[in-house]
Write an enzyme that holds these catalytic residues in place. Structure first.
Site, PDB file in Angstrom:
ATOM      1  N   LYS A 119       0.853  -1.190   0.000  1.00  0.00           N
ATOM      2  CA  LYS A 119       0.000   0.000   0.000  1.00  0.00           C
ATOM      3  C   LYS A 119       0.887   1.237   0.000  1.00  0.00           C
ATOM      4  CE  LYS A 119      -1.734   2.813   2.893  1.00  0.00           C
ATOM      5  NZ  LYS A 119      -1.775   4.064   2.068  1.00  0.00           N
ATOM      6  N   GLU A 135      10.615  16.330  13.989  1.00  0.00           N
ATOM      7  CA  GLU A 135      10.893  16.108  12.571  1.00  0.00           C
ATOM      8  C   GLU A 135      10.001  17.023  11.732  1.00  0.00           C
ATOM      9  OE1 GLU A 135      11.731  12.330   9.716  1.00  0.00           O
ATOM     10  OE2 GLU A 135       9.839  12.294  10.827  1.00  0.00           O
ATOM     11  N   GLU A 164      10.507   1.422  10.090  1.00  0.00           N
ATOM     12  CA  GLU A 164      11.541   2.436   9.819  1.00  0.00           C
ATOM     13  C   GLU A 164      10.837   3.773   9.926  1.00  0.00           C
ATOM     14  OE1 GLU A 164      13.199   5.395   8.208  1.00  0.00           O
ATOM     15  OE2 GLU A 164      13.024   4.327   6.301  1.00  0.00           O
ATOM     16  N   CYS A 190      13.737  11.040   5.878  1.00  0.00           N
ATOM     17  CA  CYS A 190      13.833  10.685   7.293  1.00  0.00           C
ATOM     18  C   CYS A 190      15.260  10.815   7.797  1.00  0.00           C
ATOM     19  CB  CYS A 190      13.308   9.274   7.517  1.00  0.00           C
ATOM     20  SG  CYS A 190      13.997   8.051   6.389  1.00  0.00           S
TER      21      CYS A 190
END
Length: 495
Positions: free
Chosen positions: A189, A399, A265, A300
């Site tokens: 997905k 982040e 992750e 990331c």
């Protein structure tokens, strides 16, 4: 690649952007529910994408379950599976321009980066695991003379892979290719922000010879399709790349369903430490700028915290600011563009909120911070650099996932390590020094899955990738990735 801006524009007009699910080897519209795929390049609708609900996810998982339980794929020899993955890689190479163009249109990265970097990574990943497939051996431990012990590595079953929009094909490849090499079947997905390239990947893989049901791709949202995959009792393994917040949801889904293994992750707030004895301060500064502005900062691993010794802080910061101001922001389909559009209006708004918070917290804005090219209808943002950032400020701790750099200073090595590790994340880090002992000692002290010394974002498929702390668990890339998609079975034979 030698394709001009005009040629990319012409290709875009004739590109077939199918938004249908790919289930059991065929395209399916499912229930008929659909959503718009909007290009952040200009705000225009690219096509309609089939929106998977639980029924479509059930169909995809059922196809993967049949293909695993009774189909040929897990029963092929590893060499035969590897040969199929090599054919997938060859066909991806043939369709490289179409795939790169699709990525650029749907998520805004420069088409040159999509072609040269993202597609190279995808093709190399399928090729590497295709070559590895028949080179993984089982074990026969030494036991007593009257027994024989065998340890075999067997495919884990049906894999649900949920991947983000920033590298929609690279990250899909990192999960799909080793899972297939191991003999698993997959339900993939992609993000609703970048579904088209993954749907095309599914069709290409089937065309290359993957049996029906081995790789199924469904479009849909995280709260519906992603949740359905996470909760599905016939999914044996879940591999996810995305935010830490969503990673927590997948752990809950596993607990509430069949205790499927969950490999995560997740996010990062990676430190990049520059010491006064860096071998080349100009190179260190240029790499720091490239690292945070590459892919519009939507990485990331982006080195979003630049930690610089006070004695060189202004010199390094000024060099980063200069590079930020030189970057060419523009149409992702223009080969001269160095920074394209952020993935969409909603994400652009979130990044701008972080910038506003940084100003309110007292950080000094050295360059950027504003929306640009608004007349195009696209989601563009200037490369942004803050210094005098408080280590406890939101700017330095959360982040942002955009082209926003926070510069912090330190007076000694112990302080640098403390600042670098003062984060909930542990995905990556950088270190610039000429001293071999310092490189070893600091690399060991940094709590990060990858530490780059005198470089950033370097590596190849031979090395594992993944995080510590709230950046996740498990590893993509390398032979270690197979550990996520296999089970160890012990067979003890009494002689």
């Amino acid at each position: 690649m030698d394709i001009t801006h005009e040629e990319w524009l012409l290709r875009a007009k004739s590109l077939d952007l199918s938004g249908a699910h790919h289930i059991d080897g065929a395209d399916e519209d499912g229930s008929g529910a659909a959503f718009d795929a909007v290009s952040p390049r200009d705000g225009q609708v690219l096509t309609r994408v089939a929106d998977a609900g639980t029924a479509e996810v059930d169909a995809a998982v059922a196809a993967a379950r049949r293909a695993f339980d009774t189909g040929p794929w897990p029963r092929l020899s590893p060499a035969e599976r590897g040969a199929t993955l090599l054919r997938v890689a060859d066909l991806l190479q043939e369709r490289r321009a179409d795939l790169a163009l699709t990525v650029s249109l749907e998520m805004g990265k420069p088409v040159t980066d999509a072609y040269e970097i993202e597609l190279r990574a995808l093709i190399n990943t399928f090729r590497w695991y295709g070559q590895l497939a028949d080179k993984v051996t089982d074990e026969s431990p030494h036991t007593a003379a009257d027994a024989l012990a065998l340890v075999t590595r067997e495919p884990a079953g049906v894999v649900g892979a949920v991947v983000p929009w920033n590298f929609p094909l690279t990250l899909a490849g990192w999960k799909v290719a080793p899972a297939l090499a191991a003999g698993c079947t997959v339900v993939l997905k992609p993000s609703e922000n970048s579904p088209l390239s993954a749907l095309l990947l599914g069709r290409i893989a089937t065309e290359a010879g993957l049996p029906p049901g081995v790789l199924n791709v469904v479009g849909g949202t995280g709260p519906v399709a992603g949740r359905a995959i996470g909760l599905h009792p016939d999914v044996d393994v879940l591999a996810f790349t995305g935010s830490t917040a969503v990673g927590r949801h997948f752990l809950r889904y596993a607990a509430d369903s069949n205790l499927k293994r969950v490999w995560l992750e997740l996010g990062g707030k990676s430190p990049n430490i520059i010491l006064p004895d860096a071998p080349d301060l100009e190179k260190a500064a240029a790499t720091a700028a490239w690292g945070i502005f590459f892919n519009q900062g939507e990485m990331c691993t982006a080195p979003s915290r630049l930690l610089v010794h006070t004695s060189i802080a202004e010199q390094v910061t000024e060099a980063v600011v200069r590079r930020a101001r030189e970057l060419r922001i523009g149409d992702p389909l223009d080969p001269s563009t160095e920074m394209g559009a952020l993935v969409g209006e909603a994400h652009l708004g979130r990044v701008r909120e972080h910038i506003a918070d940084g100003l309110a917290e007292g950080a000094r804005l050295r360059t950027g911070g504003s929306r640009t090219l608004a007349e195009t209808g696209g989601s563009y943002l200037e490369p942004t650099v803050f210094d005098r950032v408080d280590p406890g400020a939101r700017l330095a701790r959360e982040e942002i996932f955009g082209p926003v750099l926070s510069v912090l200073t330190f007076d000694d090595l112990d302080e640098a390590v403390r600042l670098a590790n003062d984060t909930e994340y542990g995905l990556a880090a950088g270190l610039w020094t000429s001293d071999l002992s310092t490189a070893h000692r600091v690399s060991r002290a940094l709590r990060a899955g990858t530490v780059w010394v005198n470089c950033y974002e370097e590596g190849d498929l031979t090395v594992p990738f993944g995080g510590m702390k709230q950046s996740g668990n498990g590893r993509d890339k390398s032979a270690h990735a197979l550990e996520k998609y296999t089970e160890l079975k012990t067979t003890w034979i009494q002689l």
